[in-house]
Design a protein around this motif. Structure first.
Motif, PDB file in Angstrom:
ATOM      1  N   GLN A  20      37.531  33.385  51.878  1.00 42.63           N
ATOM      2  CA  GLN A  20      37.343  31.964  51.040  1.00 42.63           C
ATOM      3  C   GLN A  20      36.454  32.166  49.821  1.00 42.63           C
ATOM      4  OE1 GLN A  20      36.504  28.503  53.131  1.00 42.63           O
ATOM      5  NE2 GLN A  20      36.238  27.254  51.268  1.00 42.63           N
ATOM      6  N   GLY A  21      36.572  32.041  48.879  1.00 44.39           N
ATOM      7  CA  GLY A  21      35.758  32.045  47.508  1.00 44.39           C
ATOM      8  C   GLY A  21      35.624  33.422  46.769  1.00 44.39           C
ATOM      9  N   ILE A  22      36.089  34.718  47.764  1.00 45.41           N
ATOM     10  CA  ILE A  22      35.886  35.880  47.149  1.00 45.41           C
ATOM     11  C   ILE A  22      37.219  36.496  47.221  1.00 45.41           C
ATOM     12  CG2 ILE A  22      33.834  36.316  48.287  1.00 45.41           C
ATOM     13  CD1 ILE A  22      34.950  37.839  50.399  1.00 45.41           C
ATOM     14  N   ASP A  23      38.529  35.890  47.386  1.00 43.75           N
ATOM     15  CA  ASP A  23      39.629  36.716  47.239  1.00 43.75           C
ATOM     16  C   ASP A  23      40.213  36.927  46.087  1.00 43.75           C
ATOM     17  OD1 ASP A  23      40.205  33.704  47.102  1.00 43.75           O
ATOM     18  OD2 ASP A  23      42.026  33.867  48.662  1.00 43.75           O
ATOM     19  N   GLN A  24      39.687  35.990  44.887  1.00 43.67           N
ATOM     20  CA  GLN A  24      40.089  36.201  43.622  1.00 43.67           C
ATOM     21  C   GLN A  24      39.725  37.393  42.904  1.00 43.67           C
ATOM     22  OE1 GLN A  24      37.969  34.190  44.570  1.00 43.67           O
ATOM     23  NE2 GLN A  24      36.330  34.177  42.866  1.00 43.67           N
ATOM     24  N   ASN A  25      38.666  38.203  43.908  1.00 46.24           N
ATOM     25  CA  ASN A  25      38.155  39.392  43.271  1.00 46.24           C
ATOM     26  C   ASN A  25      38.816  40.717  43.765  1.00 46.24           C
ATOM     27  OD1 ASN A  25      35.486  38.594  41.914  1.00 46.24           O
ATOM     28  ND2 ASN A  25      35.331  37.581  43.768  1.00 46.24           N
ATOM     29  N   LYS A  26      39.080  41.942  43.072  1.00 44.13           N
ATOM     30  CA  LYS A  26      39.701  42.973  43.527  1.00 44.13           C
ATOM     31  C   LYS A  26      38.806  44.310  43.623  1.00 44.13           C
ATOM     32  CE  LYS A  26      43.627  41.246  41.495  1.00 44.13           C
ATOM     33  NZ  LYS A  26      45.108  41.628  41.155  1.00 44.13           N
ATOM     34  N   LYS A  34      43.291  42.130  47.163  1.00 48.78           N
ATOM     35  CA  LYS A  34      42.339  40.978  46.975  1.00 48.78           C
ATOM     36  C   LYS A  34      41.262  41.199  47.807  1.00 48.78           C
ATOM     37  CE  LYS A  34      45.643  37.481  45.751  1.00 48.78           C
ATOM     38  NZ  LYS A  34      46.129  35.903  45.956  1.00 48.78           N
ATOM     39  N   SER A  35      40.012  40.972  47.647  1.00 48.10           N
ATOM     40  CA  SER A  35      38.691  41.114  48.479  1.00 48.10           C
ATOM     41  C   SER A  35      38.779  40.029  49.646  1.00 48.10           C
ATOM     42  CB  SER A  35      37.529  40.824  47.730  1.00 48.10           C
ATOM     43  OG  SER A  35      37.398  41.497  46.414  1.00 48.10           O
ATOM     44  N   GLN A  36      38.292  40.676  50.676  1.00 50.01           N
ATOM     45  CA  GLN A  36      38.071  40.113  52.091  1.00 50.01           C
ATOM     46  C   GLN A  36      36.889  40.517  52.828  1.00 50.01           C
ATOM     47  OE1 GLN A  36      41.832  40.230  53.819  1.00 50.01           O
ATOM     48  NE2 GLN A  36      41.582  42.111  54.702  1.00 50.01           N
TER      49      GLN A  36
END
Length: 164
Positions: A104-110, A86-88
């Motif tokens: 927050q808001g970007i962790d659904q991206n990989k 997950k992105s961070q």
């Protein structure tokens, strides 16, 4: 304009797979390195002829975006959460080396990728190119062929008082 010059800052070890840089006003250079520790990455701080790790054993994004805060007290690094992909974004205090994580808001991206700060403001653009896919034009290389699933975000971490 024509002209200018190029100067080698660092060549070879400890750099393994450097990708993104940020330069402070004092000349310090911060470099993301996706393979600095085997399959894990790091951020190097290059200061004159000295090279040191600012943060180690992290999973760098591709490309591994880095950006200095406007006051140059913090370095932000686009990365992945170890084990989940997950992105961070790491937010590293340069004076102490202490780091925090923003996701927050970007962790659904990989596919955590580019990270850039706006001019004279602590507002950041962050990008994700979606699920990796193989580019038909360059065999075996991830690319953006076919339908795009990329995303671009404006990011303001909680630590900044005002981003607008």
């Amino acid at each position: 304009e024509e002209g200018g010059s190029v100067e080698t800052v660092k060549k070879g070890a400890p750099l393994v797979e450097p990708s993104c840089v940020a330069v402070a006003q004092n000349g310090d250079v911060f470099v993301s390195d996706a393979r600095a520790s085997g399959d894990r990455g790091a951020v190097h701080k290059l200061s004159g002829t000295n090279a040191s790790f600012l943060i180690e054993n992290i999973v760098i994004g591709n490309p591994g975006g880095v950006a200095l805060s406007f006051d140059e007290k913090f370095l932000l690094v686009s990365a992945h959460e170890a084990g989940t992909s997950k992105s961070q974004v790491y937010r590293i205090e340069l004076a102490t080396g202490m780091s925090g994580i923003f996701k927050q808001g970007i962790d659904q991206n990989k596919e955590s990728a580019g990270l850039h700060r706006a001019h004279e403001k602590d507002l950041y653009a962050w990008a994700d190119f979606g699920e990796p896919r193989i580019s038909p034009s360059i065999p075996g290389v991830a690319g953006s062929a076919g339908q795009s699933t990329g995303h671009v975000y404006l990011v303001c971490t909680k630590q900044e008082a005002q981003c607008q």
